[in-house]
Design an enzyme around this catalytic site. Structure first.
Site, short mmCIF file in Angstrom:
data_model
loop_
_atom_site.label_atom_id
_atom_site.label_comp_id
_atom_site.label_asym_id
_atom_site.label_seq_id
_atom_site.Cartn_x
_atom_site.Cartn_y
_atom_site.Cartn_z
N GLU A 1 -34.53 -29.22 8.57
CA GLU A 1 -33.41 -29.85 8.08
C GLU A 1 -33.90 -31.43 8.06
O GLU A 1 -33.10 -32.31 8.75
CB GLU A 1 -32.05 -29.64 8.85
CG GLU A 1 -30.90 -30.07 8.43
CD GLU A 1 -29.82 -29.89 9.36
OE1 GLU A 1 -28.87 -29.68 8.78
OE2 GLU A 1 -30.09 -30.12 10.62
N ARG B 1 -35.08 -37.29 11.97
CA ARG B 1 -34.95 -36.50 10.86
C ARG B 1 -36.21 -36.44 9.68
O ARG B 1 -35.88 -36.00 8.53
CB ARG B 1 -33.53 -36.48 10.33
CG ARG B 1 -32.41 -36.60 11.33
CD ARG B 1 -31.15 -36.30 10.93
NE ARG B 1 -30.88 -34.86 11.06
CZ ARG B 1 -29.59 -34.32 11.11
NH1 ARG B 1 -28.72 -34.93 11.16
NH2 ARG B 1 -29.63 -32.96 11.43
N GLU C 1 -23.40 -24.17 15.62
CA GLU C 1 -24.31 -25.15 16.02
C GLU C 1 -23.94 -26.09 16.81
O GLU C 1 -22.77 -26.71 16.92
CB GLU C 1 -24.55 -26.26 14.51
CG GLU C 1 -25.79 -26.98 14.72
CD GLU C 1 -26.48 -27.61 13.27
OE1 GLU C 1 -25.78 -27.33 12.34
OE2 GLU C 1 -27.38 -28.31 13.45
N GLU D 1 -21.13 -36.49 17.12
CA GLU D 1 -20.73 -35.54 15.71
C GLU D 1 -19.69 -34.57 16.27
O GLU D 1 -18.78 -34.38 15.49
CB GLU D 1 -21.75 -34.82 15.43
CG GLU D 1 -22.81 -36.04 14.88
CD GLU D 1 -24.04 -35.21 13.91
OE1 GLU D 1 -23.89 -34.37 13.30
OE2 GLU D 1 -25.07 -36.15 13.98
#
Ligand code: MN
Length: 288
Positions: free
Chosen positions: A244, A215, A150, A156
């Site tokens: 997601e 999101r 990913e 992140e």
């Protein structure tokens, strides 16, 4: 293309009643249910077999996802930590094999989220990630689970922030079981144009996460769905497209994903179901 959703849309913890979500996702029209890989290793064979039967009965296929915790960093300079990570990945892959899952994605090449109070050694991490993934990909041959790396935003992780970096890493690993995974939430931060990034991934694209920039479920924001759909058709993409969405605060999921406000409009479970079913119709119409 096959369309799926991550179970954690409905949950505040990474561990959940997966058979329940097999039925729910299939009932809402999904082809794929994505599970948390980390929780699977705590399940015994009869629990795994219940998940496998539930998926088979519901006619849904399963995929898994994990961001490895720091203690299981397969790119660590510390061999003990690396070995712990490799052991965990082997246990996850064995569990995924037992439930006939087809894909393991996420940050399986390092750990997540990165602790930026420590120095960043990108070349060292990259070299160790390649070595670890080669060993896991060989182990994984018999399970037939596709490993997908990913590509996430800079906040992140640092190893692969763009489709181009992910493709180069996959080319350097050069193993048929290892492919690129993109997620438009992260791409929105790092890529110039999302369609171009998808075309850059091309035949190396093995899995695709989708959602709006905040999101929410697809269709509620400004993500360029037409551009992404055209690019997926251009490359003849035939893999999984998995939503997601994270819209609820609370629990480990809320704090890990940093959901600090309710993005669901106060939705109850029935409204959550309606919203994601509508999102599925929307995405199918854009990507078909
Ligand atoms: Mn993702």
């Amino acid at each position: 293309m096959k369309f799926g959703t991550y179970f954690a849309y409905w949950e505040q913890e990474w561990k959940a009643d997966y058979p329940y979500y097999c039925d729910k996702a299939a009932g809402l029209g999904f082809d794929i249910l994505e599970l948390g890989g980390g929780a699977l290793v705590d399940l015994n064979d009869s629990e795994l077999s219940r998940i496998k039967s539930a998926a088979a009965n519901a006619g849904i296929s399963l995929t898994g996802c994990i961001g490895l915790p720091a203690a299981f960093d397969v790119s660590s300079a510390d061999k003990n930590v690396r070995d712990n990570g490799l052991n965990l990945l082997r246990r996850i892959l064995t569990a995924l094999g037992k439930i006939d899952a087809t894909v393991l994605g996420g940050i399986i090449y390092a750990y997540w989220p990165v602790d930026y109070s420590k120095p960043v050694d990108k070349p060292g991490v990259r070299a160790r990630a390649i070595e670890s993934l080669l060993s896991i990909a060989d182990f994984d041959r018999e399970n037939g689970v596709l490993l997908v790396l990913e590509t996430v935003n800079r906040f992140e992780h640092f190893l692969i922030n763009t489709s181009e970096e992910a493709v180069q890493l996959v080319k350097d690993i050069d193993h048929p079981n290892v492919k690129v995974m993109l997620d438009c939430f992260h791409m929105n931060i790092e890529e110039d144009f999302l369609g171009d990034a998808i075309r850059t991934a091309g035949k190396y694209l093995g899995h695709f996460h989708i959602g709006e920039c905040n999101r929410k479920v697809p269709g509620k924001g400004h993500m360029p769905w037409d551009e992404m759909g055209k690019a997926l058709r251009d490359i003849g993409y035939d893999g999984g497209v998995v939503m997601e969405p994270f819209v609820k605060t609370g629990g480990t999921v809320g704090s890990d994903i940093k959901v600090w406000r309710d993005l669901s409009g106060g939705a109850d479970e029935k409204k959550m179901d309606e919203d994601i079913a509508e999102a599925l119709r929307f995405v199918r119409s854009k990507f078909a």
